[in-house]
Design a protein around this motif. Structure first.
Motif, PDB file in Angstrom:
ATOM      1  N   TRP A 107      44.375  -0.128 -14.486  1.00 34.61           N
ATOM      2  CA  TRP A 107      43.699  -0.008 -13.204  1.00 34.61           C
ATOM      3  C   TRP A 107      43.974  -1.247 -12.373  1.00 34.61           C
ATOM      4  O   TRP A 107      43.881  -2.370 -12.861  1.00 34.61           O
ATOM      5  N   VAL A 108      44.284  -1.030 -11.145  1.00 33.29           N
ATOM      6  CA  VAL A 108      44.541  -2.149 -10.246  1.00 33.29           C
ATOM      7  C   VAL A 108      43.691  -1.930  -8.996  1.00 33.29           C
ATOM      8  O   VAL A 108      44.061  -1.196  -8.098  1.00 33.29           O
ATOM      9  N   TYR A 109      42.527  -2.565  -8.990  1.00 32.86           N
ATOM     10  CA  TYR A 109      41.627  -2.392  -7.860  1.00 32.86           C
ATOM     11  C   TYR A 109      42.227  -2.957  -6.579  1.00 32.86           C
ATOM     12  O   TYR A 109      41.865  -2.537  -5.493  1.00 32.86           O
ATOM     13  N   GLY A 110      43.180  -3.875  -6.715  1.00 35.79           N
ATOM     14  CA  GLY A 110      43.859  -4.402  -5.537  1.00 35.79           C
ATOM     15  C   GLY A 110      44.605  -3.314  -4.782  1.00 35.79           C
ATOM     16  O   GLY A 110      44.726  -3.366  -3.553  1.00 35.79           O
ATOM     17  N   ASP A 111      45.118  -2.313  -5.514  1.00 39.81           N
ATOM     18  CA  ASP A 111      45.803  -1.196  -4.849  1.00 39.81           C
ATOM     19  C   ASP A 111      44.852  -0.436  -3.942  1.00 39.81           C
ATOM     20  O   ASP A 111      45.228   0.015  -2.868  1.00 39.81           O
ATOM     21  N   GLU A 112      43.610  -0.269  -4.391  1.00 39.92           N
ATOM     22  CA  GLU A 112      42.636   0.429  -3.561  1.00 39.92           C
ATOM     23  C   GLU A 112      42.347  -0.374  -2.298  1.00 39.92           C
ATOM     24  O   GLU A 112      42.196   0.196  -1.213  1.00 39.92           O
ATOM     25  N   ASP A 113      42.279  -1.679  -2.414  1.00 39.51           N
ATOM     26  CA  ASP A 113      42.039  -2.514  -1.251  1.00 39.51           C
ATOM     27  C   ASP A 113      43.217  -2.419  -0.281  1.00 39.51           C
ATOM     28  O   ASP A 113      43.035  -2.366   0.933  1.00 39.51           O
ATOM     29  N   GLN A 172      45.111   0.166   0.102  1.00 37.40           N
ATOM     30  CA  GLN A 172      44.992   1.468   0.770  1.00 37.40           C
ATOM     31  C   GLN A 172      44.005   1.394   1.933  1.00 37.40           C
ATOM     32  O   GLN A 172      44.227   1.971   2.988  1.00 37.40           O
ATOM     33  N   ARG A 173      42.910   0.668   1.742  1.00 41.15           N
ATOM     34  CA  ARG A 173      41.925   0.499   2.818  1.00 41.15           C
ATOM     35  C   ARG A 173      42.562  -0.207   4.011  1.00 41.15           C
ATOM     36  O   ARG A 173      42.395   0.204   5.157  1.00 41.15           O
ATOM     37  N   ILE A 174      43.319  -1.262   3.740  1.00 42.31           N
ATOM     38  CA  ILE A 174      43.968  -2.024   4.812  1.00 42.31           C
ATOM     39  C   ILE A 174      44.992  -1.159   5.538  1.00 42.31           C
ATOM     40  O   ILE A 174      45.040  -1.128   6.767  1.00 42.31           O
ATOM     41  N   LEU A 175      45.813  -0.436   4.766  1.00 41.83           N
ATOM     42  CA  LEU A 175      46.831   0.418   5.385  1.00 41.83           C
ATOM     43  C   LEU A 175      46.205   1.529   6.222  1.00 41.83           C
ATOM     44  O   LEU A 175      46.741   1.898   7.269  1.00 41.83           O
ATOM     45  N   LYS A 176      45.075   2.042   5.778  1.00 40.77           N
ATOM     46  CA  LYS A 176      44.384   3.078   6.554  1.00 40.77           C
ATOM     47  C   LYS A 176      43.922   2.511   7.893  1.00 40.77           C
ATOM     48  O   LYS A 176      44.067   3.161   8.934  1.00 40.77           O
ATOM     49  N   PHE A 204      55.734  -2.092   8.833  1.00 38.97           N
ATOM     50  CA  PHE A 204      56.027  -3.374   9.476  1.00 38.97           C
ATOM     51  C   PHE A 204      54.853  -4.342   9.302  1.00 38.97           C
ATOM     52  O   PHE A 204      55.030  -5.486   8.871  1.00 38.97           O
ATOM     53  N   LYS A 205      53.624  -3.871   9.612  1.00 36.99           N
ATOM     54  CA  LYS A 205      52.456  -4.750   9.516  1.00 36.99           C
ATOM     55  C   LYS A 205      52.170  -5.148   8.070  1.00 36.99           C
ATOM     56  O   LYS A 205      51.766  -6.274   7.797  1.00 36.99           O
ATOM     57  N   TRP A 206      52.387  -4.222   7.143  1.00 38.19           N
ATOM     58  CA  TRP A 206      52.214  -4.561   5.733  1.00 38.19           C
ATOM     59  C   TRP A 206      53.216  -5.646   5.319  1.00 38.19           C
ATOM     60  O   TRP A 206      52.845  -6.612   4.662  1.00 38.19           O
ATOM     61  N   ALA A 207      54.465  -5.486   5.722  1.00 30.98           N
ATOM     62  CA  ALA A 207      55.508  -6.457   5.353  1.00 30.98           C
ATOM     63  C   ALA A 207      55.198  -7.824   5.949  1.00 30.98           C
ATOM     64  O   ALA A 207      55.342  -8.852   5.279  1.00 30.98           O
ATOM     65  N   VAL A 208      54.790  -7.842   7.210  1.00 27.81           N
ATOM     66  CA  VAL A 208      54.468  -9.121   7.865  1.00 27.81           C
ATOM     67  C   VAL A 208      53.317  -9.818   7.141  1.00 27.81           C
ATOM     68  O   VAL A 208      53.374 -11.016   6.861  1.00 27.81           O
ATOM     69  N   ASN A 209      52.274  -9.066   6.812  1.00 26.73           N
ATOM     70  CA  ASN A 209      51.116  -9.666   6.146  1.00 26.73           C
ATOM     71  C   ASN A 209      51.392 -10.040   4.694  1.00 26.73           C
ATOM     72  O   ASN A 209      50.791 -10.962   4.152  1.00 26.73           O
TER      73      ASN A 209
END
Length: 135
Positions: free
Chosen positions: A97-103, A105-109, A126-131
């Motif tokens: 389980w990787v709770y970071g993945d859920e976080d 997903q929240r950011i990407l949403k 693009f925004k994910w890559a920049v961050n």
């Protein structure tokens, strides 16, 4: 579980609430006790507990909905949890389980909701890559 036991009046609702807490505590106990490669008996018990937990939660949810009460919401995470507990066959879910993945997903949403529908996929990436890589 302690609160469910303390406030158990013996009603059907309280029995279901207590049952969900008992099942969930046992699920986490198994995940904590079992090694990376779980025993067949633990896998079988997780599958049984998953079905019991989901059944009781669904009954609580249906009862709340019928009474116009906003409680016991069913969410996609419950469905995902059931798959993890029902169909795992190799590694203890605690180890994967990787709770970071859920976080993420929240950011990407949030990013996707802020973009125009025409360019959402590109802007999210693009925004994910920049961050992620802007160090």
């Amino acid at each position: 579980l302690e609160l469910a036991c303390r406030f158990d009046s013996g009603s059907e609702h309280d029995k279901l609430r207590k049952g969900t807490a008992v099942a969930l505590v046992r699920i986490y106990d198994i995940l904590c006790e079992e090694p990376r490669f779980m025993s067949p008996s633990a896998k079988l018990e997780l599958s049984r507990l998953s079905k019991a937990f989901m059944g009781m939660w669904a009954r609580l949810s249906a009862h709340a909905l019928a009474n116009g009460v906003r409680a016991w919401k069913m969410s996609p995470k419950f469905h995902f949890m059931q798959h993890i507990l029902d169909h795992q066959s190799f590694i203890n879910p605690r180890c994967t389980w990787v709770y970071g993945d859920e976080d993420l997903q929240r950011i990407l949403k949030e990013v996707a909701c802020s973009c125009h529908p025409r360019n959402t996929p590109h802007m999210v990436l693009f925004k994910w890559a920049v961050n992620t890589f802007d160090d």
